[in-house]
Design a protein around this motif. Sequence first.
Motif, PDB file in Angstrom:
ATOM      1  N   ALA A 293     -40.862  43.223 -35.043  1.00 50.27           N
ATOM      2  CA  ALA A 293     -39.755  44.119 -35.385  1.00 50.27           C
ATOM      3  C   ALA A 293     -39.094  43.673 -36.684  1.00 50.27           C
ATOM      4  N   ALA A 294     -38.506  44.635 -37.372  1.00 52.37           N
ATOM      5  CA  ALA A 294     -37.739  44.351 -38.582  1.00 52.37           C
ATOM      6  C   ALA A 294     -36.383  45.029 -38.450  1.00 52.37           C
ATOM      7  N   THR A 295     -35.406  44.511 -39.162  1.00 45.58           N
ATOM      8  CA  THR A 295     -34.051  45.048 -39.076  1.00 45.58           C
ATOM      9  C   THR A 295     -33.763  45.963 -40.266  1.00 45.58           C
ATOM     10  N   LEU A 296     -33.320  47.167 -39.962  1.00 48.30           N
ATOM     11  CA  LEU A 296     -32.843  48.092 -40.991  1.00 48.30           C
ATOM     12  C   LEU A 296     -31.330  48.170 -40.884  1.00 48.30           C
ATOM     13  N   SER A 297     -30.646  47.887 -41.962  1.00 45.20           N
ATOM     14  CA  SER A 297     -29.178  47.940 -41.963  1.00 45.20           C
ATOM     15  C   SER A 297     -28.706  48.901 -43.049  1.00 45.20           C
ATOM     16  N   VAL A 298     -27.431  49.209 -43.005  1.00 48.87           N
ATOM     17  CA  VAL A 298     -26.835  50.088 -44.013  1.00 48.87           C
ATOM     18  C   VAL A 298     -25.698  49.355 -44.715  1.00 48.87           C
ATOM     19  N   ALA A 299     -25.540  49.630 -46.012  1.00 45.54           N
ATOM     20  CA  ALA A 299     -24.502  48.971 -46.793  1.00 45.54           C
ATOM     21  C   ALA A 299     -23.125  49.555 -46.468  1.00 45.54           C
ATOM     22  N   ASP A 300     -22.113  48.961 -47.055  1.00 40.76           N
ATOM     23  CA  ASP A 300     -20.738  49.398 -46.853  1.00 40.76           C
ATOM     24  C   ASP A 300     -20.577  50.871 -47.234  1.00 40.76           C
ATOM     25  N   LYS A 301     -19.820  51.607 -46.443  1.00 41.40           N
ATOM     26  CA  LYS A 301     -19.510  53.026 -46.630  1.00 41.40           C
ATOM     27  C   LYS A 301     -20.676  53.958 -46.311  1.00 41.40           C
ATOM     28  N   ILE A 302     -21.746  53.414 -45.744  1.00 39.97           N
ATOM     29  CA  ILE A 302     -22.862  54.239 -45.298  1.00 39.97           C
ATOM     30  C   ILE A 302     -22.888  54.202 -43.774  1.00 39.97           C
ATOM     31  N   GLU A 303     -22.922  55.385 -43.167  1.00 34.85           N
ATOM     32  CA  GLU A 303     -22.888  55.493 -41.710  1.00 34.85           C
ATOM     33  C   GLU A 303     -24.280  55.822 -41.178  1.00 34.85           C
ATOM     34  N   LEU A 304     -24.730  55.048 -40.216  1.00 28.33           N
ATOM     35  CA  LEU A 304     -26.020  55.265 -39.564  1.00 28.33           C
ATOM     36  C   LEU A 304     -25.817  56.281 -38.434  1.00 28.33           C
ATOM     37  N   LEU A 305     -26.474  57.445 -38.544  1.00 30.54           N
ATOM     38  CA  LEU A 305     -26.229  58.539 -37.605  1.00 30.54           C
ATOM     39  C   LEU A 305     -27.298  58.679 -36.526  1.00 30.54           C
ATOM     40  N   ALA A 306     -28.562  58.567 -36.920  1.00 28.83           N
ATOM     41  CA  ALA A 306     -29.638  58.781 -35.953  1.00 28.83           C
ATOM     42  C   ALA A 306     -30.896  58.044 -36.390  1.00 28.83           C
ATOM     43  N   VAL A 307     -31.679  57.654 -35.400  1.00 32.31           N
ATOM     44  CA  VAL A 307     -32.979  57.008 -35.650  1.00 32.31           C
ATOM     45  C   VAL A 307     -33.996  57.651 -34.715  1.00 32.31           C
ATOM     46  N   ASP A 308     -35.060  58.161 -35.298  1.00 38.20           N
ATOM     47  CA  ASP A 308     -36.147  58.791 -34.540  1.00 38.20           C
ATOM     48  C   ASP A 308     -35.617  59.861 -33.590  1.00 38.20           C
ATOM     49  N   GLY A 309     -34.707  60.689 -34.116  1.00 40.73           N
ATOM     50  CA  GLY A 309     -34.203  61.830 -33.363  1.00 40.73           C
ATOM     51  C   GLY A 309     -33.099  61.540 -32.380  1.00 40.73           C
ATOM     52  N   LYS A 310     -32.728  60.270 -32.219  1.00 42.70           N
ATOM     53  CA  LYS A 310     -31.687  59.894 -31.264  1.00 42.70           C
ATOM     54  C   LYS A 310     -30.421  59.450 -31.995  1.00 42.70           C
TER      55      LYS A 310
ATOM     56  N   VAL B 272     -27.223  57.489 -33.034  1.00 45.22           N
ATOM     57  CA  VAL B 272     -26.781  56.092 -32.971  1.00 45.22           C
ATOM     58  C   VAL B 272     -25.297  56.107 -32.635  1.00 45.22           C
ATOM     59  N   LYS B 273     -24.962  55.690 -31.444  1.00 43.90           N
ATOM     60  CA  LYS B 273     -23.584  55.787 -30.973  1.00 43.90           C
ATOM     61  C   LYS B 273     -22.828  54.481 -31.209  1.00 43.90           C
ATOM     62  N   ALA B 274     -21.580  54.632 -31.593  1.00 46.74           N
ATOM     63  CA  ALA B 274     -20.736  53.470 -31.857  1.00 46.74           C
ATOM     64  C   ALA B 274     -20.509  52.663 -30.584  1.00 46.74           C
ATOM     65  N   GLN B 275     -20.380  51.357 -30.768  1.00 48.94           N
ATOM     66  CA  GLN B 275     -20.075  50.467 -29.657  1.00 48.94           C
ATOM     67  C   GLN B 275     -18.563  50.265 -29.603  1.00 48.94           C
ATOM     68  N   GLY B 276     -17.901  51.067 -28.765  1.00 47.61           N
ATOM     69  CA  GLY B 276     -16.441  51.025 -28.740  1.00 47.61           C
ATOM     70  C   GLY B 276     -15.890  51.563 -30.050  1.00 47.61           C
ATOM     71  N   TRP B 277     -15.101  50.745 -30.748  1.00 44.75           N
ATOM     72  CA  TRP B 277     -14.536  51.136 -32.036  1.00 44.75           C
ATOM     73  C   TRP B 277     -15.415  50.717 -33.203  1.00 44.75           C
ATOM     74  N   ASN B 278     -16.482  50.000 -32.904  1.00 41.51           N
ATOM     75  CA  ASN B 278     -17.324  49.453 -33.965  1.00 41.51           C
ATOM     76  C   ASN B 278     -18.556  50.314 -34.195  1.00 41.51           C
ATOM     77  N   ALA B 279     -18.743  50.767 -35.422  1.00 38.52           N
ATOM     78  CA  ALA B 279     -19.932  51.537 -35.760  1.00 38.52           C
ATOM     79  C   ALA B 279     -21.155  50.629 -35.805  1.00 38.52           C
ATOM     80  N   VAL B 280     -22.300  51.163 -35.436  1.00 36.37           N
ATOM     81  CA  VAL B 280     -23.549  50.400 -35.488  1.00 36.37           C
ATOM     82  C   VAL B 280     -24.074  50.460 -36.921  1.00 36.37           C
ATOM     83  N   ASP B 281     -24.298  49.293 -37.533  1.00 38.39           N
ATOM     84  CA  ASP B 281     -24.751  49.278 -38.923  1.00 38.39           C
ATOM     85  C   ASP B 281     -26.136  48.677 -39.107  1.00 38.39           C
TER      86      ASP B 281
END
Length: 213
Positions: free
Chosen positions: A18-35, A37-46
């Motif tokens: 596996a490899a890790t894909l991340s997003v830089a500051d001010k970029i929001e990760l919305l979906a991966v492979d059609g699903k 990406v839901k925030a964990q509480g108040w923290n967005a998944v990056d």
Amino acid sequence: MKNTLWLLVALFSATTQAATLSVADKIELLAVDGKEVKAQGWNAVDSVELSPGKHQVVVRFDGEVKRGSKSTIYTTRPYLFEIDLGHKNAEITLPRLTTESQAKAFFERGAKWQLAIEGGALQPLGGVELQGEGFAAYSDIEALVAAYNSDNGIVIEKGNAVDLQQVAVNVDNKTGKVEITGDALTQLKMWYTKASNNDKKAFKIWMAEKDFN
């Protein structure tokens, strides 16, 4: 002891693949492979872990910028990318955008997204700006991606995005001749993704009738 050793080797192999894909500051990760990406509480998944192969990733710019002396939030439409990390970690990045006018001009000209790969390589990231319709068009990201995939003959199989049209149709760039390629199953999948809901329903009824005849 042998079973334990085998399990450890299997777990180690899975993590190294596996490899890790991340997003830089001010970029929001919305979906991966059609699903979504839901925030964990108040923290967005990056960041997400991706297996080798082509994956479909949806992001958008969503960050604080300056409007004169005040701050405001600037949000773009979703952008869809097909990314294959192999075994290297990577980050989706954009140039530093600090003012609203700067951000507007950048995206109106055609945003130049980039993928920063572990080790220092930086490559352009070509993507598609998703277009929604009506009020709250972007509130259901999974439906938006599903509509795009259906229109373009793309399915998610075993965690990877597969463009069935590329697999099943080959076009000669010089002559324009179209050749149907791929096996029968691939062709069936491609046409099914392009069918309307009514056509899919009729096809399912037809299959059921054929199975009992």
